[in-house]
Each structure stands twice: as structure tokens, then as C-alpha cells.
Design a protein around this motif. Structure first.
Motif, PDB file in Angstrom:
ATOM      1  N   ILE A 147       0.835  -1.200   0.000  1.00 46.88           N
ATOM      2  CA  ILE A 147       0.000   0.000   0.000  1.00 46.88           C
ATOM      3  C   ILE A 147       0.869   1.250   0.000  1.00 46.88           C
ATOM      4  N   ARG A 148       1.950   1.230   0.759  1.00 43.11           N
ATOM      5  CA  ARG A 148       2.859   2.379   0.792  1.00 43.11           C
ATOM      6  C   ARG A 148       3.478   2.620  -0.582  1.00 43.11           C
ATOM      7  N   VAL A 149       3.851   1.556  -1.283  1.00 48.62           N
ATOM      8  CA  VAL A 149       4.495   1.680  -2.592  1.00 48.62           C
ATOM      9  C   VAL A 149       3.497   2.106  -3.668  1.00 48.62           C
ATOM     10  N   ARG A 150       2.347   1.458  -3.703  1.00 50.70           N
ATOM     11  CA  ARG A 150       1.371   1.731  -4.767  1.00 50.70           C
ATOM     12  C   ARG A 150       0.452   2.898  -4.458  1.00 50.70           C
ATOM     13  N   GLY A 151       0.331   3.253  -3.196  1.00 51.38           N
ATOM     14  CA  GLY A 151      -0.493   4.388  -2.820  1.00 51.38           C
ATOM     15  C   GLY A 151      -1.905   4.018  -2.439  1.00 51.38           C
ATOM     16  N   VAL A 152      -2.608   3.338  -3.329  1.00 54.02           N
ATOM     17  CA  VAL A 152      -4.006   2.955  -3.099  1.00 54.02           C
ATOM     18  C   VAL A 152      -4.215   1.559  -3.658  1.00 54.02           C
ATOM     19  N   LEU A 153      -4.899   0.718  -2.895  1.00 48.75           N
ATOM     20  CA  LEU A 153      -5.267  -0.619  -3.360  1.00 48.75           C
ATOM     21  C   LEU A 153      -6.672  -0.952  -2.896  1.00 48.75           C
ATOM     22  N   THR A 154      -7.384  -1.704  -3.698  1.00 52.69           N
ATOM     23  CA  THR A 154      -8.719  -2.134  -3.301  1.00 52.69           C
ATOM     24  C   THR A 154      -8.633  -3.448  -2.537  1.00 52.69           C
ATOM     25  N   VAL A 156     -12.742 -11.153   3.167  1.00 56.09           N
ATOM     26  CA  VAL A 156     -12.972 -11.045   4.604  1.00 56.09           C
ATOM     27  C   VAL A 156     -11.632 -10.973   5.341  1.00 56.09           C
ATOM     28  N   THR A 157     -10.681 -11.808   4.934  1.00 57.67           N
ATOM     29  CA  THR A 157      -9.352 -11.801   5.545  1.00 57.67           C
ATOM     30  C   THR A 157      -8.659 -10.462   5.315  1.00 57.67           C
ATOM     31  N   VAL A 158      -8.767  -9.933   4.096  1.00 57.57           N
ATOM     32  CA  VAL A 158      -8.166  -8.633   3.786  1.00 57.57           C
ATOM     33  C   VAL A 158      -8.780  -7.553   4.675  1.00 57.57           C
ATOM     34  N   ARG A 159     -10.082  -7.564   4.831  1.00 55.51           N
ATOM     35  CA  ARG A 159     -10.734  -6.554   5.668  1.00 55.51           C
ATOM     36  C   ARG A 159     -10.250  -6.633   7.118  1.00 55.51           C
ATOM     37  N   LYS A 160     -10.080  -7.832   7.631  1.00 57.63           N
ATOM     38  CA  LYS A 160      -9.547  -8.005   8.994  1.00 57.63           C
ATOM     39  C   LYS A 160      -8.124  -7.457   9.086  1.00 57.63           C
ATOM     40  N   ASP A 161      -7.314  -7.770   8.078  1.00 61.36           N
ATOM     41  CA  ASP A 161      -5.935  -7.275   8.064  1.00 61.36           C
ATOM     42  C   ASP A 161      -5.907  -5.752   7.988  1.00 61.36           C
ATOM     43  N   LEU A 162      -6.752  -5.184   7.143  1.00 59.47           N
ATOM     44  CA  LEU A 162      -6.794  -3.724   7.023  1.00 59.47           C
ATOM     45  C   LEU A 162      -7.261  -3.074   8.320  1.00 59.47           C
ATOM     46  N   ARG A 163      -8.223  -3.698   8.977  1.00 61.10           N
ATOM     47  CA  ARG A 163      -8.696  -3.169  10.263  1.00 61.10           C
ATOM     48  C   ARG A 163      -7.532  -3.098  11.257  1.00 61.10           C
ATOM     49  N   ALA A 164      -6.715  -4.146  11.296  1.00 63.40           N
ATOM     50  CA  ALA A 164      -5.553  -4.166  12.191  1.00 63.40           C
ATOM     51  C   ALA A 164      -4.540  -3.095  11.796  1.00 63.40           C
ATOM     52  N   LEU A 165      -4.323  -2.896  10.500  1.00 58.99           N
ATOM     53  CA  LEU A 165      -3.369  -1.881  10.040  1.00 58.99           C
ATOM     54  C   LEU A 165      -3.869  -0.470  10.344  1.00 58.99           C
ATOM     55  N   HIS A 172     -14.030   3.028   1.865  1.00 57.25           N
ATOM     56  CA  HIS A 172     -14.943   1.992   1.388  1.00 57.25           C
ATOM     57  C   HIS A 172     -14.340   1.298   0.173  1.00 57.25           C
ATOM     58  N   GLY A 173     -14.047   0.010   0.329  1.00 57.51           N
ATOM     59  CA  GLY A 173     -13.539  -0.784  -0.794  1.00 57.51           C
ATOM     60  C   GLY A 173     -12.033  -0.890  -0.888  1.00 57.51           C
ATOM     61  N   GLY A 174     -11.298  -0.241   0.010  1.00 57.49           N
ATOM     62  CA  GLY A 174      -9.845  -0.333  -0.117  1.00 57.49           C
ATOM     63  C   GLY A 174      -9.112   0.407   0.978  1.00 57.49           C
ATOM     64  N   ALA A 175      -7.840   0.680   0.693  1.00 64.94           N
ATOM     65  CA  ALA A 175      -6.983   1.387   1.642  1.00 64.94           C
ATOM     66  C   ALA A 175      -5.943   2.196   0.890  1.00 64.94           C
ATOM     67  N   ALA A 176      -5.449   3.208   1.556  1.00 66.47           N
ATOM     68  CA  ALA A 176      -4.428   4.082   0.991  1.00 66.47           C
ATOM     69  C   ALA A 176      -3.339   4.301   2.023  1.00 66.47           C
ATOM     70  N   ARG A 177      -2.181   4.712   1.536  1.00 68.28           N
ATOM     71  CA  ARG A 177      -1.101   5.016   2.491  1.00 68.28           C
ATOM     72  C   ARG A 177      -1.502   6.207   3.331  1.00 68.28           C
ATOM     73  N   ARG A 178      -1.050   6.219   4.536  1.00 67.88           N
ATOM     74  CA  ARG A 178      -1.345   7.302   5.451  1.00 67.88           C
ATOM     75  C   ARG A 178      -0.494   8.494   5.059  1.00 67.88           C
ATOM     76  N   ARG A 179      -1.123   9.640   4.952  1.00 68.83           N
ATOM     77  CA  ARG A 179      -0.385  10.870   4.620  1.00 68.83           C
ATOM     78  C   ARG A 179       0.352  11.371   5.831  1.00 68.83           C
TER      79      ARG A 179
END
Length: 79
Positions: A30-37, A50-59, A69-76
Motif C-alpha cells: 500500500i505504501r508503494v502503490r499508494g491505493v489498493l482495493t 474477509v481476511t483482507v478486511r480483517k488485516d486492514l482493520r488491524a493496520l 470503502h472498498g480499499g486502503a491508501a497510504r497514510r499521509r
């Protein structure tokens, strides 16, 4: 990019990753690509959405990524 070369590139899932390793790899990707779904991450790591959503919640809780909604982005960085 050449379609054949793209299909042959190794993915993170070619190696068996435990939960902490997968989450670190997601954070880096995510840090390298910027945004991923969620769908992109599920395909990349060959895990369920479901696993990705759990992992993203932890991150998100760790302050590593920004969730939308639908993805994640690097923190500014502030400032």
C-alpha cells in the motif's frame, strides 16, 4: 506492461505468509502503490476479502494505513 510478463511475475502468495508477515507485506504494498482495493489485495495475497478486511482493520488500528470503502491508501504525513 507485457501481459505475459505480468502473468509470470511472482506474487506474495507464492510464499506461505503468516498473518504478521502478510500484514507487513500489505502495508509495504500500500505504501508503494499508494491505493489498493480489497479485491486487489485479496488477489495479490490469494486470501478472501474477509481476511483482507480483517488485516486492514488491524493496520488502521496500528495507524499504518487509511481505510476507505472498498480499499486502503497510504497514510499521509502531517504537514
Amino acid at each position: 506492461m507485457d501481459r505475459v510478463a505480468d502473468d509470470c511475475r511472482p506474487t506474495f502468495s507464492d510464499a506461505v505468509l503468516g498473518v504478521p508477515e502478510r500484514r507487513r507485506a500489505m502495508e509495504v504494498l500500500i505504501r508503494v502503490r499508494g491505493v489498493l482495493t480489497v479485491a486487489d489485495l485479496a488477489a495479490e495475497f490469494r486470501v478472501s476479502r474477509v481476511t483482507v478486511r480483517k488485516d486492514l482493520r488491524a493496520l488502521v488500528e496500528a495507524g499504518s494505513v487509511h481505510r476507505f470503502h472498498g480499499g486502503a491508501a497510504r497514510r499521509r504525513r502531517p504537514g
